[in-house]
Design an enzyme around this catalytic site. Structure first.
Site, short mmCIF file in Angstrom:
data_model
loop_
_atom_site.label_atom_id
_atom_site.label_comp_id
_atom_site.label_asym_id
_atom_site.label_seq_id
_atom_site.Cartn_x
_atom_site.Cartn_y
_atom_site.Cartn_z
N PHE A 92 0.81 -1.22 0.00
CA PHE A 92 0.00 0.00 0.00
C PHE A 92 0.84 1.26 0.00
CE2 PHE A 92 0.14 2.25 4.06
CZ PHE A 92 0.82 1.37 4.86
N LYS A 93 2.11 1.15 0.38
CA LYS A 93 2.95 2.34 0.45
C LYS A 93 3.16 2.98 -0.92
CE LYS A 93 5.29 1.47 4.81
NZ LYS A 93 4.69 0.18 5.23
#
Ligand SMILES: *Cc1c(COP(=O)(O)O)cnc(C)c1O
Length: 431
Positions: A106-107
């Protein structure tokens, strides 16, 4: 929109200045002066918005005049140009898959948004900016990929040799161009300490413009709101969802809470932690006591003093009872995490990663206790293939590498090997 320092000893700054500085001069985190309220019609019509339109509408008030609309539109659409599917696991729990970006975690969203903002702010600057970042695995890959080819920015990533998974290492070490991977003979804590020292070193700061790319930066933190909105576009139930967020530095969940304060319907948030339980303990005792981090199988959440928690306290005026109305927090052991991963795989065929498994167990327990028919979803923060040692042993088979990461397998790692010594880092940066 301006930003103030949570230490209240620095002047208010624009989005541009907060993003370029990272941290306020008084070492406080920047916080938006106001959390904008989204219009009723926007929320009602939200399903009609494309990801690009939605992203622009949500981010515009936070960016203000720092970036012209046409540029911001480009930045947002490049940031969210992959899928965020909400996948049903069973009747009451779904998984918001945040791992379809280029580095399978998700980063990517925060890193892509931040890198493009810095690229824009640097456009007329002759001096190169050097982004220095220490990683235990996921951050480095997302930052490397996000900044790859961004003009005027060099990225230097420190990672602990032998302590990241094979795919993570390839993501860090095969970019080339403006990205360099420094492979440190030491631990993540050593890498982090070397980076911290670099930011305070007079010689280095005289020669280079250094900046950091971790989640305290508003340009990495705030765009994480978007996937809560993308999830809501796909939510099919009449009642708002309970959302369980695997949490380490608490940037992700804090962004979700901000989205909720602006109007996004959410029944409740669960901050799901591993054995690093400073925040769950705070919820029970009211005392916030940072601890040294302990190693777990969900290692991206091995954080002993979550840097963004202070932002959550700010949202709730430091009042624990109002915080508890909106958020719960629990700690889940490695044993329970493994058992959950196995159970979910056996019952539904769905393969969680260790971080998602922490979130799943926390949500399932919460729904069981409530017994009121609530439903919810977890944020699946990374693809299970990034943690093959743990996951493949539990499910008893190999996880196929997704198409988006296949190209990595044929690439050759390139790194500069250093001892865990600040002087070696300094010599390399000054060369
Ligand atoms: C970074 C990370 C987390 C923790 O996110 P925070 O915003 O620091 O709470 C959880 N899961 C994975 C896979 C991560 O990479």
């Amino acid at each position: 929109m301006n930003y103030y320092s949570l230490n209240h000893q620095s002047p208010r700054v624009s989005f541009a200045e907060a993003a370029v500085k990272g941290q306020a001069p008084d070492k406080g985190l920047y916080f938006p002066e106001l959390i904008p309220a989204l219009s009723k019609s926007f929320l009602k019509e939200i399903r009609k918005y494309s990801k690009d339109e939605l992203g622009f509408t949500v981010m515009k008030p936070y960016v203000g005049d720092s970036i012209p609309d046409a540029e911001l539109q480009r930045i947002v659409s490049e940031t969210v140009n992959f899928d965020f599917p909400l996948v049903k696991i069973n009747d009451s729990i779904a998984s918001l898959e945040l791992f379809h970006g280029p580095t399978l975690a998700f980063k990517d969203v925060g890193a892509r948004f931040m890198s493009r903002c810095l690229g824009y702010f640097n456009r007329n600057n002759n001096q190169h900016t050097t982004v220095l970042v220490a990683t235990s695995g996921d951050t480095g890959g997302a930052v490397a990929n996000g900044f790859l080819g961004v003009e005027g920015v060099n990225v230097v990533i420190l990672y602990p040799s032998g302590k990241v998974s094979p795919i993570q290492e390839l993501q860090l070490t095969t970019c080339g161009q403006n990205i360099t991977a420094l492979e440190v003979n030491g631990t993540f804590d050593d890498c982090q300490a070397m980076v911290k020292q670099a930011f305070t070193d007079a010689d280095l700061n005289a020669k280079l413009t250094l900046t950091s790319a971790n989640s305290i930066n508003v340009a990495r933190w705030l765009p994480q709101q978007l996937y809560y909105f993308f999830a809501y576009q796909q939510w099919q139930q009449a009642d708002a969802p309970v959302i369980s967020v695997p949490s380490g530095n608490f940037g992700n969940i804090c962004a979700g809470i901000i989205a909720h304060i602006s109007g996004l319907p959410v029944k409740h948030f669960i901050a799901a932690c591993n054995s690093n339980k400073v925040v769950p303990d705070f919820f029970t005792t009211g005392a916030y006591q940072p601890q040294p981090s302990v190693a777990t199988i969900s290692n991206a959440m091995d954080v002993g003093n979550p840097s963004n928690f202070i932002r959550i306290l700010e949202i709730f005026n430091n009042e624990l009872p109002s915080l508890k109305n909106v958020v719960s927090s629990v700690s889940i052991s490695d044993e329970t995490t493994k058992a959950t991963l196995q159970k979910v795989y056996e019952q539904s065929g769905y393969i969680l990663d260790p971080h998602g498994a922490v979130g799943y167990y926390a949500l399932e327990e919460y729904l069981k206790q409530k017994k009121n028919g609530d439903k919810g979803f977890i944020l699946e923060t990374a693809h299970p293939v990034k943690f093959p040692d743990v996951v493949e042993e539990i499910i008893g088979k190999k996880i196929p590498v997704p198409a988006s990461a296949q190209h990595l397998l044929g690439l050759k790692k390139e790194s500069v090997v250093l001892d865990a010594s600040f002087n070696q880092l300094k010599d390399w940066l000054m060369r």
